[in-house]
Scaffold this motif. Sequence first.
Motif, mmCIF file in Angstrom:
data_model
loop_
_atom_site.group_PDB
_atom_site.id
_atom_site.type_symbol
_atom_site.label_atom_id
_atom_site.label_comp_id
_atom_site.label_asym_id
_atom_site.label_seq_id
_atom_site.Cartn_x
_atom_site.Cartn_y
_atom_site.Cartn_z
ATOM 1 N N PHE A 78 -14.022 29.928 20.431
ATOM 2 C CA PHE A 78 -14.428 29.724 21.825
ATOM 3 C C PHE A 78 -14.180 31.038 22.552
ATOM 4 C CE2 PHE A 78 -13.454 27.444 26.057
ATOM 5 C CZ PHE A 78 -14.792 27.432 26.414
ATOM 6 N N ALA A 79 -15.248 31.669 23.015
ATOM 7 C CA ALA A 79 -15.123 33.028 23.529
ATOM 8 C C ALA A 79 -16.268 33.325 24.489
ATOM 9 C CB ALA A 79 -15.114 34.028 22.371
ATOM 10 N N THR A 89 -7.382 21.335 28.971
ATOM 11 C CA THR A 89 -6.531 22.488 29.216
ATOM 12 C C THR A 89 -7.104 23.692 28.468
ATOM 13 O OG1 THR A 89 -4.547 21.125 29.462
ATOM 14 C CG2 THR A 89 -4.220 23.462 28.970
ATOM 15 N N VAL A 90 -7.451 24.729 29.203
ATOM 16 C CA VAL A 90 -8.008 25.943 28.602
ATOM 17 C C VAL A 90 -6.988 27.068 28.776
ATOM 18 C CG1 VAL A 90 -9.846 27.667 28.676
ATOM 19 C CG2 VAL A 90 -10.392 25.252 29.046
ATOM 20 N N ASN A 91 -6.464 27.548 27.670
ATOM 21 C CA ASN A 91 -5.563 28.693 27.685
ATOM 22 C C ASN A 91 -6.393 29.960 27.491
ATOM 23 O OD1 ASN A 91 -3.167 27.093 27.894
ATOM 24 N ND2 ASN A 91 -3.335 26.637 25.702
ATOM 25 N N VAL A 119 -7.661 23.903 24.366
ATOM 26 C CA VAL A 119 -8.362 24.933 23.599
ATOM 27 C C VAL A 119 -7.961 26.308 24.128
ATOM 28 C CG1 VAL A 119 -10.365 23.470 23.090
ATOM 29 C CG2 VAL A 119 -10.377 24.924 25.132
ATOM 30 N N THR A 120 -8.243 27.337 23.318
ATOM 31 C CA THR A 120 -8.021 28.724 23.733
ATOM 32 C C THR A 120 -9.365 29.398 23.950
ATOM 33 O OG1 THR A 120 -5.933 28.900 22.531
ATOM 34 C CG2 THR A 120 -7.058 30.956 23.058
ATOM 35 N N LEU A 121 -9.528 30.023 25.100
ATOM 36 C CA LEU A 121 -10.735 30.783 25.422
ATOM 37 C C LEU A 121 -10.411 32.270 25.328
ATOM 38 C CD1 LEU A 121 -13.597 31.251 26.495
ATOM 39 C CD2 LEU A 121 -12.743 30.771 28.806
#
Length: 532
Positions: free
Chosen positions: A427-428, A404-406, A376-378
């Motif tokens: 996602f923020a 995995t968090v990018n 996911v992207t944070l």
Amino acid sequence: MRRWNWQEDALAEESERSVLTRRDLLRAAAASGAALAAGGPLAEHALGALEAAQQPKRGGRLRVGHVGAGKGETFNPGRGSSFIDASRYFNLYDPLVRMRPDLTSGPGLALQWVPNKDSTAWQIKLRPDVTFHNGKSFTADDVIYTMRSMGDPKHVGYASVAGIRLGELKKDGNLGVRVPLKSPNARLYDNFNVQNSVVIPVGLKNFSKPIGTGPFSFQSFTPGQRSLCARNPDYWENGKPYVDEWEDISIDDNTARLNALLAGEIDMLSQLDPRQGRAQLSRKQIQVLNAPSPTVQVFLMATDIAPFDDRRVRQAFRLIANRQALIDGALSGFATPGNDLAGRGLPYWLDLPVRKADPERARSLLRAAGHEDLTVTLHTSTIVPGFTEAATLFAQQAKAAGVTVNVKREPANAYFDTSLLYTKLDFAQSFWTVTALGQWYPQSLLSTAVWNETHWRNKAYDKLIQSAIGAPNNAVARRRWREVQLQQYRDGGYIVWANVNLVDGVGKNVKGMKPSSFFNLGGWNYRDCWLT
């Protein structure tokens, strides 16, 4: 009949006060390393307690540095949402209700709030002898105009008036307003202490030359750079403010902002970087303002966007977060762990257990949801101190659960702009100043909320919030607010990982500034400051 008469400084009829209790303040201050002096007020318990008050001096320009919001900065309370905007609103305009440093409610432009028997209508008595900066007298017409302006769904403060029958607002003489409601609200005054509900005069639409009743009047403004306002000599709070001018200055970089304070180029700064705050406590080059508060830092998950539309994924991500490690690493200990519910210490807040990190359980939930080895992207930003550090730490913690968090850094000057970016993210991170449950939930979790950042839309839940707001007594209110919060605790899209201390830097030449659990820089209170 219950009567909130702030002219007499009394809320005696209210059995539960909107207050972060003394015990909460001491516990939170102790947790963040504060040196506590028994028996003193909040200011004496805060890290870097300020010197005892002296006789105020008059004159000078108070220069305040903030994280800027670029071209999105504004004096329009219907549009702006950044810290520097809030600073401007609370000093050029006035709210109907003021929040004291301990989060009790006090009089602003409204002196008295009287509900009818079932809290479906309220009578507001307004402060006399108040004038706007252009010399016009403040009256009930201005309050009615302000509330109806807020009725625009695009207005940032829309949630505050969404339950009011705006077309039926009525004057009761020049200084009285009758407010009929769509449904009961037992604490209507809680809706009018926020920065976006400040009072504007009838007809004001051009905010390039704003007019208010506040302690300072408009002089000039360059969005993304600075604004200048002058002392209002006719301010209703006799003798205040003390400084001749107040200037807000945009300085996005944390180090540059602190260096400007150390060099005497500014007099105060909001949102002191926690690591800088910790260092300055020992160096003592500046005054460090520190107030435990119900303010929260959160990770938000959009509940209608995959993979976060699966409650098992949301539950897993809550179990990834090692909250104390996030606080130690991102906030230098200036916080206490959050339990995924906003409003710690406020009336009706549900004191449920803080979730402990459990990466194996998180991995199991993700496997059951079909999201093993998830990526996911944070989205993060430098807009709030600690955001980027917390995002990086969370990404490291997520590896133990196979996630995995990018981390993607977004521009600070656009991050909290609802029309450009903020409420569209899956996602923020977010940051909330919370003063009452009945004020926060309609802003964030009603289906129609402007700030519905988790995309939580549930008509039955909307009714549950409204029933809690309109509860006829404390016992019923506790029961209904428990239901509201239990559903968020189980299924919601917020990871409320920290109840944040409000940390600011103040030059030694500034007096009169006291910590406030309401908002930064004493609740943006410049009317009490003076310069030595």
